[in-house]
Design an enzyme around this catalytic site. Structure first.
Site, short mmCIF file in Angstrom:
data_model
loop_
_atom_site.label_atom_id
_atom_site.label_comp_id
_atom_site.label_asym_id
_atom_site.label_seq_id
_atom_site.Cartn_x
_atom_site.Cartn_y
_atom_site.Cartn_z
CG ASN A 61 -0.39 -0.02 2.54
OD1 ASN A 61 0.60 -0.71 2.80
ND2 ASN A 61 -1.00 0.71 3.47
CD GLU A 63 -1.39 5.08 4.84
OE1 GLU A 63 -2.07 4.20 5.38
OE2 GLU A 63 -0.79 5.96 5.50
CD GLU A 74 -5.39 -5.81 -1.26
OE1 GLU A 74 -5.98 -6.32 -0.30
OE2 GLU A 74 -5.00 -4.61 -1.27
#
Length: 160
Positions: A61, A63, A74
């Site tokens: 991930n 951010e 994903e």
């Protein structure tokens, strides 16, 4: 009339009970959580995927201070796979996390946007994606078809 949508998944109680291929993906996903960029949530997510050609692709991930700009592990993995190995289907994906504010001892599931993206990938390649959902320790959920996480999902077939 009431209808039911069945949902089946396997619970593996211990990492050592996984097949060698599944163990490799789970181990990889658990290891690379540290590579994620999660300074705001401190919730580090990673995914490791096996492609039809045997290649392993990773994603974490990423951010952003402007939260809608953030991207989940994903979808990073799906984008990397499409860029590095165009036309090659993803056959399985392990997803793990490291929660810096709490425990990481139960399986994690993809968010709604990621579920939609996984279904789109499956639809595009006519290939189910097997999911291995885990934390840093503990049980592992195995789901044979990512589309089962999005019952009554919207697909390209709906646009015909």
């Amino acid at each position: 009339m009431i209808q039911e949508i069945p949902f089946r998944y396997e619970i593996v109680s211990d990492f050592d009970l996984l097949t060698s291929a599944d163990a490799l993906l789970v181990k990889e996903a658990r290891l690379i959580t540290d590579q994620s960029y999660a300074p705001y949530s401190n919730f580090h997510v990673a995914a490791a995927g096996l492609l039809m050609n045997g290649a392993i692709v990773r994603g974490t991930n990423q951010e952003n201070a402007s939260y809608p700009v953030s991207i989940c592990a994903e979808r990073v993995l799906l984008s990397a796979a499409a860029s590095l190995y165009p036309g090659i289907a993803l056959v399985s994906m392990a997803i793990s996390y490291r929660n810096m504010k709490g425990s990481s001892n139960r399986p994690i599931t993809p968010c709604g946007v990621c579920r939609q993206s996984l279904v789109e990938h499956q639809h595009h390649f006519h290939q189910s994606i097997r999911l291995l959902l885990t934390g840093q320790i503990g049980e592992i959920y195995i789901i044979e078809d990512a589309a089962s996480l999005l019952p009554l999902g919207f697909t390209a077939d709906d646009m015909k």
